[in-house]
Each structure stands twice: as structure tokens, then as C-alpha cells.
Write a protein that holds these residues in place. Structure first.
Motif, PDB file in Angstrom:
ATOM      1  N   UNK A  16    -113.503 -47.816 -79.194  1.00 16.81           N
ATOM      2  CA  UNK A  16    -112.538 -47.599 -80.272  1.00 16.81           C
ATOM      3  C   UNK A  16    -113.167 -47.871 -81.635  1.00 16.81           C
ATOM      4  N   UNK A  17    -113.989 -48.935 -81.719  1.00 16.53           N
ATOM      5  CA  UNK A  17    -114.692 -49.247 -82.967  1.00 16.53           C
ATOM      6  C   UNK A  17    -115.638 -48.110 -83.329  1.00 16.53           C
ATOM      7  N   UNK A  18    -116.434 -47.653 -82.383  1.00 15.35           N
ATOM      8  CA  UNK A  18    -117.379 -46.558 -82.653  1.00 15.35           C
ATOM      9  C   UNK A  18    -116.645 -45.281 -83.074  1.00 15.35           C
ATOM     10  N   UNK A  19    -115.493 -45.017 -82.467  1.00 15.02           N
ATOM     11  CA  UNK A  19    -114.687 -43.856 -82.862  1.00 15.02           C
ATOM     12  C   UNK A  19    -114.205 -43.991 -84.300  1.00 15.02           C
ATOM     13  N   UNK A  20    -113.733 -45.185 -84.667  1.00  8.35           N
ATOM     14  CA  UNK A  20    -113.266 -45.398 -86.051  1.00  8.35           C
ATOM     15  C   UNK A  20    -114.415 -45.259 -87.034  1.00  8.35           C
ATOM     16  N   UNK A  21    -115.578 -45.798 -86.672  1.00  8.05           N
ATOM     17  CA  UNK A  21    -116.730 -45.697 -87.565  1.00  8.05           C
ATOM     18  C   UNK A  21    -117.131 -44.233 -87.776  1.00  8.05           C
ATOM     19  N   UNK A  22    -116.954 -43.423 -86.758  1.00  7.80           N
ATOM     20  CA  UNK A  22    -117.295 -41.997 -86.873  1.00  7.80           C
ATOM     21  C   UNK A  22    -116.239 -41.214 -87.642  1.00  7.80           C
TER      22      UNK A  22
END
Length: 151
Positions: A16-22
């Protein structure tokens, strides 16, 4: 605090963090002056090479607080879906930024500050990443420590 959803696994929180960062365009950046005066501002960003790449006017307090290098705390999300990142920050001149990084910034955010002398890029290399939604995720909110993902 009311818990409405089951706690996510740490693996799901990392994703979820990586998705938000993207996908997210903006975040909050907190810095402090040498005498400890806090500064909190929103900046646009791109997740580039496992770092956060932002841009601001070099005369802004955020840039001055991080020159020549400094510490930053960055937050994405709202109070019920927090991503909190702490790390080392460094200013990068537009002429010194790798072309692929500058191109990624321009492609995502729709403007190119590379040749604008009043502007400087800021690169934050995460040392810690924490993520949680509700009280039931606080116990395992640490996802990165000392620059290494824990999951």
C-alpha cells in the motif's frame, strides 16, 4: 479509536505504501532550522530510485533547512491512513540531476524545473517508514528501519 477494518499484514501495508508513493502527487515535508524552528510545507514529489524527489525554491525555508544536507520527516495520507517517512535529505541542482530522474519528475507532475535557477531539487533517502490506519496496526507499524525494509 474505533477499528472498522481488520489490521493489514505488514506485507500488505508495504505494498500500500509503494502504491501511494507511485500514485500520490503531494506530501507534507517537515524540517527544522539549525536553531530548531520547525517548518511544515506541502510539496509535489516523485518516487525515484527508492528515494523521494521534490522541488522547491532555493530561498524557501525547506531548502535552506536542508542545505547542505539535513533531516526531513515526510507524511502522506490523512490521519486514518498514515505513511510516515524519515530520512536524510540533500539538495540537487537541476543540472546535476540524472536525466531519467528529471524526466520522471516532469512526466508525473507536468512541469520541468531543471533550468530554473531559483529552484532546487530535494532528494530524501528513507531511513524509516511507518504505516498504519487504526489502533490495531500500531504494534507493527514499522516497515523500514535503518534504510532496510523489514518485510
Amino acid at each position: 479509536m474505533t477499528t472498522t477494518e481488520p489490521a493489514r499484514t505488514r506485507e500488505q501495508r508495504k505494498q500500500d505504501v509503494l502504491d501511494r508513493l507511485a500514485k500520490d502527487d503531494d506530501l507534507w515535508v517537515a524540517t527544522a532550522s539549525p536553531d530548531g524552528e520547525p517548518c511544515l510545507v506541502p510539496l509535489s514529489f516523485v518516487w525515484d530510485r527508492d528515494t523521494l524527489l521534490m522541488c522547491t525554491r532555493r530561498t524557501n525555508r525547506t531548502a535552506r533547512n536542508l542545505t547542505p544536507a539535513g533531516e526531513a520527516r515526510v507524511s502522506l495520507g490523512h490521519t486514518r491512513d498514515v505513511v510516515l517517512i524519515e530520512g536524510a535529505a540533500e539538495p540537487v541542482e537541476g543540472t546535476e540531476l540524472a536525466a531519467e530522474s528529471a524526466d520522471a519528475f516532469t512526466a508525473k507532475l507536468g512541469w520541468d524545473p531543471r533550468d530554473r535557477k531559483p529552484w532546487v531539487y530535494l532528494r530524501v533517502t528513507p531511513r524509516t517508514v511507518k504505516a498504519w490506519r487504526e489502533e490495531n496496526e500500531l504494534a507493527e507499524r514499522d516497515l523500514m528501519r535503518d534504510g532496510d525494509w523489514l518485510v
